[in-house]
Design an enzyme around this catalytic site. Structure first.
Site, short mmCIF file in Angstrom:
data_model
loop_
_atom_site.label_atom_id
_atom_site.label_comp_id
_atom_site.label_asym_id
_atom_site.label_seq_id
_atom_site.Cartn_x
_atom_site.Cartn_y
_atom_site.Cartn_z
N HIS A 103 72.58 117.88 1.22
CA HIS A 103 74.02 117.59 1.22
C HIS A 103 74.83 118.68 0.51
O HIS A 103 75.99 118.48 0.20
CB HIS A 103 74.29 116.21 0.60
CG HIS A 103 73.86 115.07 1.48
ND1 HIS A 103 74.02 113.75 1.14
CD2 HIS A 103 73.29 115.06 2.71
CE1 HIS A 103 73.54 112.96 2.11
NE2 HIS A 103 73.09 113.74 3.07
N HIS A 114 66.41 112.86 10.48
CA HIS A 114 66.52 111.60 11.22
C HIS A 114 65.40 111.44 12.25
O HIS A 114 65.12 110.33 12.68
CB HIS A 114 67.90 111.48 11.87
CG HIS A 114 68.97 111.09 10.90
ND1 HIS A 114 70.05 110.31 11.23
CD2 HIS A 114 69.11 111.37 9.57
CE1 HIS A 114 70.81 110.13 10.16
NE2 HIS A 114 70.27 110.77 9.15
N ASN A 142 72.96 106.83 13.24
CA ASN A 142 73.14 107.97 14.14
C ASN A 142 74.43 107.92 14.96
O ASN A 142 75.02 108.96 15.28
CB ASN A 142 71.97 108.05 15.12
CG ASN A 142 70.66 108.41 14.41
OD1 ASN A 142 70.69 109.00 13.34
ND2 ASN A 142 69.54 108.05 15.02
N ARG A 186 69.95 117.98 9.63
CA ARG A 186 69.95 116.51 9.58
C ARG A 186 69.16 115.89 10.72
O ARG A 186 68.50 114.86 10.55
CB ARG A 186 71.39 116.00 9.59
CG ARG A 186 71.51 114.51 9.35
CD ARG A 186 72.95 114.11 9.19
NE ARG A 186 73.10 112.70 8.86
CZ ARG A 186 73.91 111.88 9.49
NH1 ARG A 186 74.65 112.32 10.51
NH2 ARG A 186 74.00 110.62 9.13
C1 HEM Z 1 69.00 110.27 0.36
C2 HEM Z 1 69.36 109.56 1.40
C3 HEM Z 1 70.39 110.02 2.39
C4 HEM Z 1 71.48 109.33 2.79
C5 HEM Z 1 71.88 107.92 2.33
C6 HEM Z 1 72.22 110.18 3.69
C7 HEM Z 1 73.38 109.82 4.33
C8 HEM Z 1 74.20 110.68 5.02
C9 HEM Z 1 75.48 110.36 5.54
C10 HEM Z 1 76.14 108.98 5.49
C11 HEM Z 1 76.00 111.48 6.10
C12 HEM Z 1 77.37 111.61 6.78
C13 HEM Z 1 77.26 111.07 8.19
C14 HEM Z 1 78.62 110.80 8.80
O1 HEM Z 1 79.55 110.52 8.06
O2 HEM Z 1 78.73 110.86 10.04
C15 HEM Z 1 75.04 112.52 5.94
C16 HEM Z 1 75.19 113.81 6.38
C17 HEM Z 1 74.23 114.78 6.27
N1 HEM Z 1 72.95 114.60 5.82
FE1 HEM Z 1 72.26 113.00 4.79
N2 HEM Z 1 71.56 111.36 3.83
C18 HEM Z 1 70.43 111.32 3.06
C19 HEM Z 1 69.46 112.30 2.98
C20 HEM Z 1 69.47 113.45 3.71
C21 HEM Z 1 68.34 114.34 3.86
C22 HEM Z 1 66.97 114.10 3.27
C23 HEM Z 1 68.76 115.38 4.63
C24 HEM Z 1 67.99 116.56 5.12
C25 HEM Z 1 66.90 117.06 4.53
C26 HEM Z 1 70.15 115.15 4.94
C27 HEM Z 1 70.96 116.02 5.62
C28 HEM Z 1 72.29 115.78 5.91
C29 HEM Z 1 73.20 116.80 6.40
C30 HEM Z 1 72.87 118.26 6.56
C31 HEM Z 1 74.41 116.15 6.66
C32 HEM Z 1 75.68 116.78 7.27
C33 HEM Z 1 75.51 116.77 8.79
C34 HEM Z 1 76.67 117.36 9.58
O3 HEM Z 1 77.64 117.88 9.02
O4 HEM Z 1 76.59 117.27 10.83
N3 HEM Z 1 70.54 113.97 4.40
N4 HEM Z 1 73.94 112.02 5.28
#
Ligand code: HEM
Ligand SMILES: *[C@@H]1O[C@H](CO)[C@@H](O)[C@H](O)[C@H]1NC(C)=O
Ligand SMILES: *[C@@H]1O[C@H](CO)[C@@H](O)[C@H](O)[C@H]1NC(C)=O
Length: 322
Positions: free
Chosen positions: A194, A67, A95, A63
């Site tokens: 995800h 970002h 973030n 992630r």
């Molecule tokens: C399509 C639009 C996207 C949205 C709206 C989005 C939004 C989010 C949100 C809200 C979270 C949880 C954050 C939290 O609750 O603290 C999350 C987690 C995550 N996102 Fe996305 N995301 C998107 C695309 C992506 C992309 C493109 C990637 C990587 C290529 C990605 C990788 C991740 C990962 C791996 C997590 C888990 C991180 C952890 O457990 O520390 N996301 N995302």
């Protein structure tokens, strides 16, 4: 006549090189092969250590790369700490209290610096680390292009607006990725990230209590860890992929087919709209997902890198060189 054809061929080749040089960044997989030959095994080992200590770290590191790249290109701007005179991106809305893995990046950078001082950018470390994290959690391998340099600035404003929010509609998600030169298909494939990692209650509360396109049993189960009242249990965590939360696979898409996407934005990809067919395809065929995910990761990594003499090679990833 023969010499004229040779002349034309040479001229075309030179022209091609000029065009390539001016319109494409000079990233290449072997950028550090002379200056830091052991770079890849060093980073791979560090990622293995970090993921062995905590499997979620693989998700967090993937992630971080996303970002970073969505905010003025993949330039390690996300890694810069706030100081009394400098506003970084760590406290931007998407973030704050959310992105993590900075200590792991510090450890990786320290290991790299020990072997090859002052040579490898934090931006490239993020790129390699994201790939190795996917591999470590059972996902596909691909060659990454290298040669990025590190920004001397960051933009909290751009981080606020360029990273898509989990409340986004399908159209808003498409627009946000389009602004980074990424297609609808890239967007759906990258969202497959995800398949690993966790989200906080504050980001799925509304979906589980108020939305209609969600499996009922799944919604009630999520409600148990996420109280209805705002401010209560905001930081309680749930897996983005309920089936295999620490394995990089295509279960994310299978979940969407049965309306078990955790975030509003996740379920937007399968909600009777134009991306339904792509979700179907990835749910049925993991290799189709993997090859599109790889292509999109490379494309995201090519986004406006600093190269040549632009930017710098940061000594510490958290701060610019004096
Ligand atoms: C399509 C639009 C996207 C949205 C709206 C989005 C939004 C989010 C949100 C809200 C979270 C949880 C954050 C939290 O609750 O603290 C999350 C987690 C995550 N996102 Fe996305 N995301 C998107 C695309 C992506 C992309 C493109 C990637 C990587 C290529 C990605 C990788 C991740 C990962 C791996 C997590 C888990 C991180 C952890 O457990 O520390 N996301 N995302
Ligand atoms: C980013 O958004 C937060 C919350 O709305 C706000 O406090 C902050 O000032 C914004 N940063 C910039 C630079 O606009
Ligand atoms: C919560 O979900 C409802 C039902 O889908 C929607 O109308 C509302 O806009 C959502 N609220 C937020 C803050 O996203």
């Amino acid at each position: 006549m023969a010499s004229f054809s040779v002349f034309v061929a040479v001229a075309i080749t030179i022209l091609g090189l000029l065009i390539q040089g001016s319109s494409h960044p000079q990233l290449s997989p072997d950028f550090y092969s002379d200056t830091c030959p052991d770079l890849l095994p060093i980073i791979q080992h560090q990622v293995q250590l970090a993921v062995a200590e905590e499997r979620r770290m693989g998700a967090s590191l993937l992630r971080l790369f996303f970002h970073d790249c969505f905010v003025n290109g993949c330039d390690a701007s996300v890694l810069l700490d706030d100081t009394p005179t400098f506003i970084g991106e760590k406290n931007a809305v998407p973030n704050k209290n959310s992105i993590r893995g900075f200590e792991a990046i510090d450890a990786i950078k320290a290991a790299v610096e020990e072997a090859c001082p002052g040579v490898v950018s934090c931006a490239d470390i993020l790129t390699i680390t994201a790939r190795d994290s996917v591999v470590e959690l059972g996902g596909p391998y691909w060659d990454v292009k290298l040669g990025r340099r590190d920004a001397r600035t960051a933009s909290q404003a751009a981080a606020n607006t360029s990273i898509p929010p989990p409340t986004g509609s399908l159209d808003q998600l498409i627009t946000s990725f389009h602004a980074q030169g990424l297609s609808v298909q890239d967007m759906v494939a990258l969202s497959g990230a995800h398949t690993i990692g966790l989200a906080r209650c504050t980001n799925f509360r509304n979906r589980t209590y108020h939305e209609k396109n969600i499996n009922g049993l799944f919604a009630r189960e999520k409600q148990e860890s996420c109280p209805r009242t705002a401010g209560h249990g905001d930081n309680n965590l749930a897996p983005l992929d309920l089936q295999t939360p620490t394995a990089f696979d295509n279960y994310y898409y299978k979940n969407l087919l049965v309306y078990k996407g955790l975030l509003h934005s996740d379920q937007q990809l399968f909600n009777g709209g134009s991306t339904d067919s792509i979700v179907h395809a990835y749910a049925e065929n993991p290799d189709a997902f993997y090859s599109d995910f790889i292509a999109a990761m490379i494309k995201m990594g090519d986004n406006k890198p600093l190269t040549g003499t632009d930017g710098e090679i940061r000594m510490e990833c958290r701060k610019v060189n004096y």
